[in-house]
Structures are given as structure tokens and as C-alpha cells.
Design an enzyme around this catalytic site. Structure first.
Site, mmCIF file in Angstrom:
data_model
loop_
_atom_site.group_PDB
_atom_site.id
_atom_site.type_symbol
_atom_site.label_atom_id
_atom_site.label_comp_id
_atom_site.label_asym_id
_atom_site.label_seq_id
_atom_site.Cartn_x
_atom_site.Cartn_y
_atom_site.Cartn_z
ATOM 1 N N LYS A 104 -26.153 -13.471 16.569
ATOM 2 C CA LYS A 104 -26.481 -12.641 17.731
ATOM 3 C C LYS A 104 -25.377 -11.612 17.915
ATOM 4 C CE LYS A 104 -27.680 -13.113 22.680
ATOM 5 N NZ LYS A 104 -27.809 -14.064 23.795
ATOM 6 N N SER A 155 -32.220 -14.102 26.309
ATOM 7 C CA SER A 155 -31.718 -12.888 25.699
ATOM 8 C C SER A 155 -31.572 -12.959 24.182
ATOM 9 C CB SER A 155 -30.360 -12.532 26.301
ATOM 10 O OG SER A 155 -29.396 -13.508 25.956
ATOM 11 N N SER A 165 -30.911 -18.611 27.425
ATOM 12 C CA SER A 165 -31.050 -17.548 26.419
ATOM 13 C C SER A 165 -31.250 -18.011 24.990
ATOM 14 C CB SER A 165 -29.842 -16.612 26.471
ATOM 15 O OG SER A 165 -29.988 -15.727 27.555
#
Ligand SMILES: [Zn+2]
Lengths: 475, 458
Positions: free
Chosen positions: B46, B121, B145
């Protein structure tokens, strides 16, 4: 109407640690801009602070030296404000749970012993340094993240002189404790101050005016004097003061209003989520307590009592801890501590400043000073020769006794030798002999000087005087 | 590849080829070894975790050209385990969002239906794993997330206990809630990943000095006799009926496998969303203060520092980030601090207390991960509150610092969209969660279903 002032001081001191507060960067003054930096102290994305344990230790030690309470639990908080020199746009500091609380500093000012309360001494981090050039500005972050201790006094200081004495005492205490080198030139000590004025007799404090931007103690003194006069003048003229922050302009020698109370920053304090609250064990405190040193005021009193030194001399010694340590070693076994102090304060200090040496650089050892004083005291050398011996020891680090023997500097007290010198001088200077017989005391001094010269300074001056007098007056 | 999903923000092609060649050589010379469990395995990261020499944009225009000068601890751990780190995954800007639509370079699409969001997210982290663009990925979980995108995309998403995995190098959104975790195709892969990234890190003062168990070994034992709680507050109004029925069936499956299911209560759950958005935004408002255009990143000049800040941050941050910074600044302001931030901290303790109490009687909790399946792109963009409510099942465990895992437990029929089952445990009970998840996975085939990826374009 008569007015009085009340002063409070916030002193910021850079701690003497090897590394910075939250990262491994070296804590060192100077260097090319932005060379003592890393992602942590530059506030790069993703980094985390790790508290420097030595800084925590020095904070607690300061608390001990300033007679502070040491709360069981301390924590760090974020103080939020945007400024280019703040690499994270918040400063990590201690807000509601500082490491030390409620202490005091005792010191002498205007021949009185004073005591000023310490509200707190808390740990935080220094910020970078902005520079403004022709068209651009730059920030050097070498200083960012250096551990900084903020020592807040109670508003209990009642004169500019007292403020100045407080600052000097605080500085000496911190140097004594090894907390900070307190080098003003390198910005290791800075202070903010606040001053309020009220009519004599009034209980409540006047409007508090904070003053920022003094970069030396003398600057602080000037700012206080200026601000005191300004405030009294405003009140005398029937005006009113407001609570505000003012900026000291050293070049102009004036303070200017920066912001009023209404414009005060909202720092939006927040407990620092990246650091755990700090709850050390008793053993940790105990280990720090072992580093507690004698405070300068206590040392001053001890020197006066144990060594019989005059106040002026003790102050000079005490204000320079390494010199004071040197003195103590030299005076330890001496019967004449005053003479030891004189040699150190006069000869040694003069030589040191001439050769730019610090105590650590010295070849001459405390035992040498002791020995030299003994040589004079026992009559082995006279005090004039002592100067010569001192200089030789200072240069070489050899023992005074050795120098005396090597150069044949022992005092001549043998009466036949002195008699012979005197006879020779009397014979060679009939005019002076006559003058002395006629009552001119100066003539004797001249003759004495001649004998000393003849003896290459080694003759015992007291004996020379006696012999000359006897021979001339009762030939 | 990745055209239709848009899970990646950047890919280091040459770097990964070099790494792969090295890994091949190592395998040929020394074979596989237990201390290099990820040797040669492509893991995507990420874009919120620092990787030396790689872009670190956090999905933000403000960091669009920023390259990290250092490795996050978890990245170092991956590299030490032999992983090939080759690409940076899309996300909601600074991890703020539940749909990956807040990325400054556009959303990631759900591999099951390109017109839908992947969750967020860490939308890129889940989508890339499901679309077989990597074997596993690292993500971060502040309020769900990792788990919510895992649920919406149909893979495993593990949020470890706060303090289990180092946060050093994770760009902070809300420091007291953030935790690094992983998305994987199977529970066993999650155990392997967790074993690699766990452990105390002296660079992170909030990481916990506690030994790392052999997580993969936990998968060997059975859940027979375990007590699992069903918190009634998690079966919220407005829950999609297919989700409710899938969870019911999953619970029956767990019972079948030998677990005892009991209904429990976490009475303060209804305050979690409000509490979370106060604490998270408060911390975010100060964490994001450093993005000012002075030292690095995107800058719009101004006549003075203040103007520079306004111009830089005004045009560098997206809407949602600005909304949260403003909210966070407000709740920390003098005069409001006690009413909001301090109150929220008290509520947080109550929520954590609920869990502590419940975990005295049960080993773990079972809940839906998300009350709904993936929604249409744009559907909730104008309604931030609806978006916030989508994390209602996940964010309590961040407030409490617990661990949690989401695993596939079903699909809706038309369209075919995955449904996730969440297991929550007390701090440092990852082994228990992996055991339950592993047993469930063994007994079902939800994790075997794959979307058809059409890379011709959405
Ligand atoms: Zn540094």
C-alpha cells in the site's frame, strides 16, 4: 504613586546529550546547514520519535537540583502551530504531566539570599533555525530535535538585578549538574520573560506582558529595564496596560507589540500518541540521585567557611566549576588555602587566558600549586621567585621543587652570604647610604633592590632589609 | 495488466526482475529455508508504507513526486524474508475513506464488478490480491481499512493487535488507531505474512516487546470446544439481507465445526462511529500538519509562509482529507477539547472495556465485516456520513486495539459480490483468530471463487 514590578522567566536550555531527542542524529552545534539531519528530525512521512533516555535522565536530574517534585507519571504532548522551522508543524513537549514540578532556586542577590519558585522544568525539542536572504529564506534543521529543557519560574522576581542573578545562578547550577554547557554564543540558553507592573501595596498582579526574542542574558536585562520603564511610564501617564506579547528588538533597544491576548495562539495540545506515558521505577530515580552535585551557593558558603576565602574570590571560583574543582584539589591538604586561591585566581587564570587553555589542558597540576605555596611558606623560595617557578611549572608540568633545584632558585638565608652581598652594595653606593642615614626610607629600598639583583633574586628579602639597616645605622 | 482494476499506482519493473533473478539464484543454490518464507514471492505494498527509492504518495497530490529515502520496518522485514517488493498500491488519500475513491489519481475498481468500489482505504491491497496481481499485499487498518476491502473484494484481511506490528514507516493517519496488516488469498498465507511482519521494533515506542509465536502452527489445531460470541449490536439496522443470511450460515458452520456460539453484548457500540471520527480526525489534523510544502512534496509558492501553506495545502489535499483536518482541528480547539476529544477518549475506554469484559467469557467474536456488499462508484461520495457508517463493524476494534480478520463467507447472486465474515479477538490472540478462520476456510470453498478479469478495459 510608586510602582513595583514582578518578573517571571522561562529559560530554555539545550541538554548535553550525544544524540538528538527523537533520533540518532548528533547533538552538536554548527556544521553545514542540514547535515545533522535524518528523516525523523526532518519530519518525513512515516517516521516515529523514540525518546532519548539520557535527556529524560538529565531532566529528572535538573528537577533534583532545583528541588522539584518528580511526578510518578509523565507524558509528552503535541503543541500544534505552523512555522517553517518546525519540521512537523507541531512541537513535542510536556503539557499537563511534566517530568518535574514545583521546585525552587536559592541564590544571592543584592547581598540578600533570595528564593524563586520553579513552576516546572519540562522536556521538549528545539526547532530549526530560519535565515532570510535577499530573495529567499532557508531553514537549517541541524538544531531541530535537540533536547530542550524549559524551566519556568514563578512570577516572584522583583527587580532586574534579581532576574539577572537568578539567570546566572540557574546557568551555574546547570553547568554544575552537567545538564548543559549553557554556551550563550551557541544559543544553548535562551529565555522568554514576562513582566507586570502594579502600584506598591497592591496585591493582585498587573497585566502580564510577555517578551520574546532576547538572545543573551544581557539582552534580557536590557529588555527588562526597557519594559519596566515603559510600563511605569504608561501607568504614570494615566494609561492602561494590556495583556500582550511583545518582541524585543536588540538593535533598537525597544520592545514592540506582537500580539494581544485575543490573538494568542491556540496550540491545540494533544497527548503524543507515538510515545508511551513515562512511568519509571524507583531504582531509576535512585541511580540519577547519585549524580546530584553540590549547588554553587552551598559551595560558595563552604569555601568561605572552610577556606576563609573572601566573597569575591569564592564567587569567581564557584562560577567556574572546573576551576573550583581544581582549587579544591590544590587546597585539600594546604595550610594556606588563601594563598592557593590567590595563585589560581591571579597567576593561573592569567596564564590560561593568555594561552587559551582550559582546565583540562593544563600541565600544571593542583598538587604543584599546593607544593609551590608550601615552598614559599617554608621560606624555601621567596614570593618573587615563586612567580618564576610558577611560570616554569605552567610551561613544563615539572614539579616546583624540581624547578627550584634545577635552576638553583632556593632562597638564600645564609647570613654570611647575605652579609657579603650587603657589604658589597654598601661599598658601591655611598650616596644612597648617606641618604638613608639622613632619614630617606627610599634609599634603603634602593639598596635592598641592589642586593636582590646581586643575589639574582634569591636572597631572603626580609633578612636583606634587616642586615642593611643594621650595617648602615650601627656600622 | 491492471488497466481495469487500477490497483497499482506504480510498478518497479526492472527492480522486480532483478529481485526475481536473485531469488531464483538463491533457490537454486541454497533451496528454500524457513527464515526466508517469502523468497521469490511478489508482495505489493500500500502506498502509505515507506520503501526506500520507491514513490510514497499516499494517494495524494501533495506527495505525488515524493520518493522515500528509507524503508518502513515492515518493508525491511519483507525484504529480509525474501519477498519481491515491486509495486505500490492505490488507496484513499492518506488512508481516509472506505472506497478508494478519495485517491488523487482515481479509484480502484472492484475485481468482481468494475463499476463498483473495492472498499477502502486499502482498496488496491485487496483488489490486487483478488485479481491475482500479487500473492499478498500489505495494507494499513485504522478503522477497517484492511478488513472492509477484503470483505468487499473477497479475500483475507488481517488487522493485527495494536503494537504487534511496527508502525515505523507507515505514514500516520491516526497514530493510536493505525496498524499495519495484510491481504492474502488464504488464511495460511495470512499466518505466514503475520509471522514475517510481527515483532517489537525499537523505532516504534508503541510496539510491544512480546515474542512472535509460530502462527502457521496455530492452523494445525481445531476449534472444537471454543466459545465464540455473537455481539447483537453488530447486526445493525439497514444490513443487507444477503449479508445477514450469509453470516447466519457461517455461524452455523462454525457451530458444526465444534465451536459453541453464544450471544453477547457490547453495549457502547452505538457510540463507536462518533468516538472514532473525533479521535481519528484529531490525530490526523496534527499528523498531516507536516505536509506543508517546505521540506518536501508538492509546493505552491506564496508571498509568505502562511500563504504558501494555504496554497499548498489548499490545492494539494483532497476534499475528504480537508474535511477531516478541519474536523480534527475543531475538536482540539481550546474550549472544545473537553467536550469532544476528552469525552471521546472516555468513550473509547468504555468501548475497550466492553471487549475486555466479553473476552472474559468468549474466545472470539463473530460479526459481519461490512453491513453491505460493494456499492457503485460514486454512490456515497456526496454523503460522507453514509460512507462513515460503512465501517460500523470494524472501527470498534481499532478503538480497543484488538485484532481482527475478515474472510470470505458467501456471495450475493445477482450481481455476484463477495461477503465477508469478521472474527475479532482480544489483544494478541491472532493465533485464535487464524485457527477459527483456517478451520472455516477448510470447511468452505468461498475463497476458491475467482472473478474473471478482463483487462481490455472496464
Ligand atoms: Zn535526526
Amino acid at each position: 504613586m510608586e510602582y513595583e514590578i514582578v518578573i517571571g522567566l522561562e529559560t530554555h536550555v539545550q541538554l548535553k546529550t550525544r544524540s538528538k531527542m527523537w533520533c540518532g542524529c548528533v547533538n552538536q552545534f554548527g556544521g553545514e546547514p542540514n547535515t545533522h539531519v535524518c528523516p525523523v528530525c526532518l519530519g518525513f512521512p512515516g517516521v516515529l520519535p523514540v525518546a532519548n533516555e539520557e535527556a529524560l535522565r538529565l531532566t529528572v536530574l535538573t528537577g533534583m537540583l532545583l528541588n522539584c517534585g518528580l511526578p510518578k507519571r509523565a507524558k509528552f504532548d503535541r503543541k500544534n502551530y505552523f512555522y517553517p522551522d518546525a519540521s512537523k508543524n507541531y512541537q513535542i513537549t510536556q503539557y499537563d504531566l511534566p517530568s518535574t514540578l514545583k521546585g525552587c532556586v536559592e541564590f544571592e542577590s543584592e547581598n540578600k539570599t533570595c528564593r524563586v519558585g520553579i513552576t516546572r522544568a519540562h522536556l521538549e525539542e528545539d526547532v530549526g533555525k530560519s535565515s532570510h536572504f535577499d530573495r529567499v529564506s532557508g531553514v537549517d534543521f541541524n538544531r531541530a530535535g535537540v533536547p530542550l529543557l524549559e524551566i519556568v519560574s514563578e512570577p516572584e522576581i522583583t527587580s532586574v538585578q534579581m532576574a539577572s542573578d537568578y539567570l546566572n545562578e540557574l546557568k551555574t547550577i546547570l553547568i554544575y549538574g552537567g545538564i548543559s554547557d549553557c554556551d550563550m554564543e551557541k544559543g544553548m540558553v535562551r529565555c522568554d520573560l514576562n513582566l507586570s507592573t502594579r502600584p506598591v501595596g497592591q496585591k493582585e498582579l498587573g497585566k502580564k506582558v510577555e517578551i520574546k526574542n532576547m538572545n543573551s542574558f544581557s539582552g534580557a536585562r536590557k529588555a527588562l529595564t526597557y519594559e519596566m520603564n515603559r510600563q511605569i511610564k504608561v501607568l504614570r501617564n494615566g494609561g492602561a496596560l494590556i495583556q500582550e506579547t511583545r518582541r524585543w528588538d536588540d538593535a533598537e533597544g525597544m520592545t514592540h507589540s506582537m500580539r494581544s491576548k485575543e490573538m494568542a495562539h491556540d496550540y491545540r495540545y494533544l497527548p503524543e500518541p507515538d510515545l508511551m506515558p513515562f512511568e519509571p521505577e524507583t531504582a531509576w530515580y535512585d541511580s540519577i540521585r547519585e549524580s546530584v552535585v553540590e549547588l554553587p551557593l552551598a559551595r560558595k558558603r563552604r569555601y568561605m567557611k572552610d577556606y576563609g576565602l573572601p566573597p569575591k574570590d569564592t564567587e569567581t571560583l564557584v562560577s567556574n566549576p572546573s576551576l573550583a574543582g581544581y582549587f579544591e584539589k590544590a587546597a585539600e591538604h594546604s595550610k594556606k588555602p588563601k594563598a592557593v586561591a590567590n595563585l589560581i585566581l591571579n597567576n593561573l587564570r592569567a596564564c590560561m587566558s593568555e594561552s587559551n587553555h582550559s582546565v583540562d589542558d593544563l600541565k600544571i597540576q593542583p598538587t604543584h600549586i599546593h607544593e609551590l605555596v608550601q615552598l614559599v611558606d617554608s621560606g624555601k623560595i621567596n614570593s618573587r621567585i615563586a612567580q618564576e617557578v610558577f611560570n616554569a611549572v605552567y610551561e613544563s608540568g615539572k614539579s616546583p621543587q624540581g624547578i627550584v633545584e634545577e635552576k638553583g632558585l632556593a632562597q638564600v638565608s645564609d647570613s654570611s652570604t647575605i652579609d657579603a652581598f650587603c657589604d658589597e652594595v654598601i661599598k658601591a653606593n655611598p650616596k644612597s647610604v648617606e641618604d638613608f642615614q639622613a632619614g630617606k626610607q627610599n634609599a634603603l629600598n634602593f639598596l635592598k633592590g641592589q642586593v636582590m639583583r646581586l643575589s639574582k633574586g634569591k636572597a631572603n628579602p626580609a633578612l636583606v632589609g634587616q642586615v642593611l639597616e643594621k650595617r648602615i645605622l650601627n656600622p | 495488466m491492471d488497466k481495469s482494476i487500477h490497483a497499482f499506482l506504480s510498478i518497479n519493473k526492472q527492480g522486480v526482475l532483478d529481485q526475481a533473478e536473485k531469488a531464483d539464484r538463491e533457490i537454486a543454490e541454497k533451496g528454500l529455508s524457513a527464515d526466508r518464507p517469502l523468497l521469490g514471492i511478489p508482495i505489493a505494498i500500500k502506498d502509505v508504507l515507506a520503501e526506500k527509492g520507491a514513490p510514497l504518495t499516499c494517494g495524494s497530490r501533495l506527495l505525488r513526486d515524493f520518493v522515500s529515502p528509507y524503508d518502513a520496518t515492515v518493508v525491511t522485514q519483507l525484504k529480509n524474508a525474501g519477498a519481491l517488493t515491486f509495486g505500490r498500491l492505490n488507496m484513499d488519500e492518506f488512508a481516509m475513506g472506505s472506497s478508494t475513491e478519495n485517491s488523487s489519481v482515481g479509484p480502484t475498481c472492484n475485481p468482481w464488478d468494475y463499476s463498483r468500489i473495492p472498499g477502502g482505504s486499502s482498496g488496491g491491497s485487496a483488489a490486487s490480491v483478488v485479481a491475482d496481481e500479487c500473492i499478498a499485499s500489505l495494507g494499513s487498518d485504522t478503522g477497517g481499512s484492511i478488513r472492509q476491502p477484503a470483505s468487499l473484494c473477497g479475500c483475507v484481511g488481517l488487522k493485527p493487535t495494536y503494537g504487534r506490528v511496527s508502525r515505523y514507516g507507515l505514514v500516520a493517519f491516526a497514530s493510536s488507531l493505525d496498524q499495519v496488516g495484510c491481504n492474502t488469498k488464504t488464511v495460511s498465507d495470512a499466518a505466514t505474512m503475520l509471522g514475517v511482519i510481527s515483532g517489537y521494533d525499537k523505532r516504534d515506542s508503541t510496539s510491544v516487546p512480546r515474542s512472535v509465536p509460530e502462527y502457521s502452527a496455530a492452523l494445525q489445531s481445531s476449534i472444537k470446544g471454543m466459545k465464540i460470541g455473537l455481539p447483537k449490536e453488530y447486526f445493525v439496522e439497514g444490513m443487507q439481507p444477503e449479508v445477514a443470511s450469509s453470516i447466519r450460515q457461517a455461524v452455523e458452520k462454525l457451530e458444526e465445526l465444534g465451536a459453541e456460539i453464544v450471544e453477547v453484548s457490547l453495549p457502547h457500540t452505538e457510540y463507536a462511529v462518533a468516538c472514532y471520527y473525533i479521535i481519528a480526525t484529531a490525530e490526523a489534523s496534527t499528523n498531516l500538519a507536516r505536509f506543508d510544502g517546505i521540506r518536501y512534496g508538492y509546493r505552491v509558492d506564496g508571498k509568505n509562509p502562511f500563504e504558501l501553506y494555504c496554497a499548498t495545502r489548499g490545492s494539494g489535499f483532497g476534499e475528504e482529507v480537508k474535511r477531516r483536518i478541519i474536523l480534527g482541528t475543531y475538536v482540539l480547539s481550546s474550549g472544545y477539547y473537553d467536550a469532544y476529544y476528552l469525552k471521546a477518549q472516555k468513550v473509547r475506554s468504555l468501548i475497550a472495556g466492553d471487549f475486555t469484559k466479553v473476552f472474559e467469557t468468549v474466545d472470539a467474536l463473530v460479526t459481519p465485516t461490512s453491513p453491505t456488499t460493494a456499492w457503485k462508484l460514486g454512490e456515497k461520495m456526496d454523503d460522507p456520513l453514509q460512507m462513515y457508517l460503512s465501517d460500523v463493524c470494524t472501527l470498534s476494534s481499532n478503538l480497543a486495539g484488538n485484532c481482527g480478520i475478515s474472510i470470505p463467507c458467501g456471495f450475493t447472486d445477482n450481481p455476484t459480490l463477495p461477503i465477508g465474515l469478521q472474527l475479532l479477538g482480544p489483544p494478541f490472540s491472532e493465533e485464535t483468530l487464524l485457527k477459527i478462520a483456517g478451520d472455516f476456510e477448510q470447511a468452505t470453498d468461498w475463497h476458491c471463487r475467482k472473478p474473471v478479469i478482463n483487462n481490455a478495459g472496464a
